[in-house]
Design a protein around this motif. Structure first.
Motif, PDB file in Angstrom:
ATOM      1  N   UNK A 167      26.930  54.933   3.619  1.00 60.22           N
ATOM      2  CA  UNK A 167      27.605  53.829   2.939  1.00 60.22           C
ATOM      3  C   UNK A 167      28.762  53.338   3.798  1.00 60.22           C
ATOM      4  N   UNK A 168      28.921  52.011   3.867  1.00 63.34           N
ATOM      5  CA  UNK A 168      29.997  51.421   4.654  1.00 63.34           C
ATOM      6  C   UNK A 168      31.354  51.912   4.176  1.00 63.34           C
ATOM      7  N   UNK A 169      32.269  52.116   5.125  1.00 63.26           N
ATOM      8  CA  UNK A 169      33.630  52.541   4.808  1.00 63.26           C
ATOM      9  C   UNK A 169      34.583  51.356   4.707  1.00 63.26           C
ATOM     10  N   UNK A 170      34.074  50.176   4.924  1.00 63.81           N
ATOM     11  CA  UNK A 170      34.896  48.982   4.820  1.00 63.81           C
ATOM     12  C   UNK A 170      33.982  47.800   4.525  1.00 63.81           C
ATOM     13  N   UNK A 171      34.599  46.666   4.104  1.00 62.10           N
ATOM     14  CA  UNK A 171      33.810  45.520   3.666  1.00 62.10           C
ATOM     15  C   UNK A 171      33.991  44.299   4.557  1.00 62.10           C
ATOM     16  N   UNK A 172      34.602  44.466   5.721  1.00 60.24           N
ATOM     17  CA  UNK A 172      34.866  43.315   6.586  1.00 60.24           C
ATOM     18  C   UNK A 172      33.585  42.670   7.084  1.00 60.24           C
ATOM     19  N   UNK A 173      32.475  43.426   7.089  1.00 65.91           N
ATOM     20  CA  UNK A 173      31.211  42.864   7.551  1.00 65.91           C
ATOM     21  C   UNK A 173      30.434  42.194   6.423  1.00 65.91           C
ATOM     22  N   UNK A 174      30.983  42.239   5.192  1.00 60.44           N
ATOM     23  CA  UNK A 174      30.312  41.627   4.049  1.00 60.44           C
ATOM     24  C   UNK A 174      31.058  40.352   3.680  1.00 60.44           C
ATOM     25  N   UNK A 175      30.463  39.169   3.911  1.00 56.21           N
ATOM     26  CA  UNK A 175      31.166  37.924   3.609  1.00 56.21           C
ATOM     27  C   UNK A 175      31.445  37.784   2.117  1.00 56.21           C
ATOM     28  N   UNK A 176      32.680  37.380   1.774  1.00 55.00           N
ATOM     29  CA  UNK A 176      33.071  37.143   0.381  1.00 55.00           C
ATOM     30  C   UNK A 176      32.702  38.315  -0.517  1.00 55.00           C
ATOM     31  N   UNK A 177      33.014  39.516  -0.086  1.00 55.48           N
ATOM     32  CA  UNK A 177      32.653  40.713  -0.851  1.00 55.48           C
ATOM     33  C   UNK A 177      33.314  40.677  -2.232  1.00 55.48           C
ATOM     34  N   UNK A 178      32.548  40.702  -3.314  1.00 55.31           N
ATOM     35  CA  UNK A 178      33.153  40.655  -4.656  1.00 55.31           C
ATOM     36  C   UNK A 178      33.895  41.950  -4.975  1.00 55.31           C
ATOM     37  N   UNK A 179      34.903  41.835  -5.849  1.00 51.64           N
ATOM     38  CA  UNK A 179      35.711  42.995  -6.229  1.00 51.64           C
ATOM     39  C   UNK A 179      34.834  44.108  -6.805  1.00 51.64           C
TER      40      UNK A 179
END
Length: 379
Positions: A167-179
């Motif tokens: 599982x990803x440790x961050x969301x910077x690679x996911x555009x517009x990551x929802x809360x």
């Protein structure tokens, strides 16, 4: 059957060790650090191997379902202690499994010199305690408890046979990551678990658990715009809106710390998500008031039919794909994508009978619906 180290355990151990190392580094010097134990690569690999080989055994015709927690008994509240140390072996795990398979019970694992052993069971674990859950034959999940109270544990890695998902440790690679997705991944350390967004994580897990499939639409409060995308009259409207869950969320911080409040919240979550098994969509507001269930989605008047969406999964190595919404699933997925396309301020949570789970949200950055495949976060 050989019980040597499996290849997937070797692959995942280093990444999992790094995950826990990062979290332990972040809390270094804090008071809670005293009761947190950081697993090394060798320990992680050994626990995964024991869990994997035990998952392939059977006791009285049933495969074991167990949870292994790496911590000493002294760091648990009221642990059940075995009269002697038991070896961490697939044979022992398989024999013990029928007595510890209920939800919330963990088999305690600790080390004596170089050997790992089972010391007993516990119903409480500290945040960031390494946990390996044996779900079914060949399917294992590495996870840990959240820093904020109760609720769905945070998944770190999934091993399904020879397939590994980190599982990803961050969301910077996911555009517009929802809360919702950020909190599902356990990345929002500043948000209390007892908020409407985090309760949606619990609702997602509950929807997936009932196994019948379903759709949950989360719409903005104080507007009826969403009705343009719902066939009228609604099959099962709720009038006035049911606010049992919403009222619990409005209680004081002190009240939310009580076990009875947590029990009531779980009951209300299951109450609402049970309705998602009815054919059609269940509709709630963003503050968790129930508006309807069994609702039929249709394309809003004057809206274009959605032809393409972004599809991602929040795991290491996944690449975003632009696909037709039919590739995400059946009718529920198609209608959910259309609903979010037309009602851009809404979310759609869709569970399949086969265990797949998808969050649909509008991506302003990409200008289209984003389908987040998140079943790896809900095991």
């Amino acid at each position: 059957m050989s019980e040597s180290s499996i290849h997937s355990a070797k692959i995942v151990a280093s990444a999992v060790a790094s995950h826990f190392e990062n979290h332990f580094a972040a809390i270094a010097g804090k008071e809670s650090d005293a009761f947190l134990q950081q697993p090394d690569i060798k320990t992680i690999e050994a626990i995964i191997n024991a869990g994997f080989w035990s998952s392939l055994r059977r006791e009285e015709g049933r495969s074991p379902k167990i949870s292994l927690a790496f911590l000493p008994p002294g760091e648990c509240e009221n642990p059940l202690l075995f009269g002697r140390k038991l070896p961490l072996s697939p044979k022992i795990l398989t024999k013990i499994a029928p007595g510890v398979e209920r939800s919330g019970i963990h088999l305690g694992v600790w080390r004596d010199s170089e050997e790992l052993y089972l010391w007993g069971t516990t119903k409480s674990v500290p945040p960031f305690c390494f946990i390996l859950e044996v779900v079914e034959p060949g399917l294992l999940v590495v996870k840990h408890r959240r820093t904020q109270g109760f609720g769905k544990f945070v998944n770190v890695a999934i091993l399904d046979g020879d397939q590994v998902k980190i599982v990803l440790d961050e969301t910077s690679t996911i555009p517009d990551c929802p809360d919702l997705l950020t909190n599902m991944m356990g990345l929002n350390s500043t948000s209390s678990w007892n908020t409407s967004i985090n309760v949606l994580v619990q609702m997602a897990a509950s929807m997936r658990a009932h196994g019948r499939g379903g759709a949950l639409l989360v719409v903005p409060k104080d507007t009826d715009e969403w009705k343009r995308s719902i066939v009228q009259p609604i099959t099962y409207p709720v009038a006035p809106s049911f606010n049992g869950l919403a009222q619990l969320l409005q209680q004081s911080k002190q009240e939310k710390q009580d076990v009875s409040w947590q029990t009531a919240l779980n009951r209300e979550v299951d109450y609402i998500t049970g309705l998602s098994a009815v054919d059609g969509a269940t509709i709630i507001t963003q503050d968790c008031e129930l508006l309807a269930f069994g609702a039929k989605i249709h394309r809003a008047s004057g809206s274009e039919q959605v032809e393409k969406i972004i599809l991602t999964e929040p795991v290491v190595g996944n690449k975003a794909l632009v696909v037709h919404p039919s590739l995400t699933g059946g009718t529920r997925h198609l209608s959910a994508a259309q609903f979010v396309h037309d009602q851009k301020g809404s979310l759609a949570l869709v569970a399949s009978q086969d265990g797949r789970f998808t969050i649909f949200a509008w991506s302003p950055c990409e200008g289209m619906v984003h389908a987040h495949r998140v079943d790896s976060l809900l095991l």
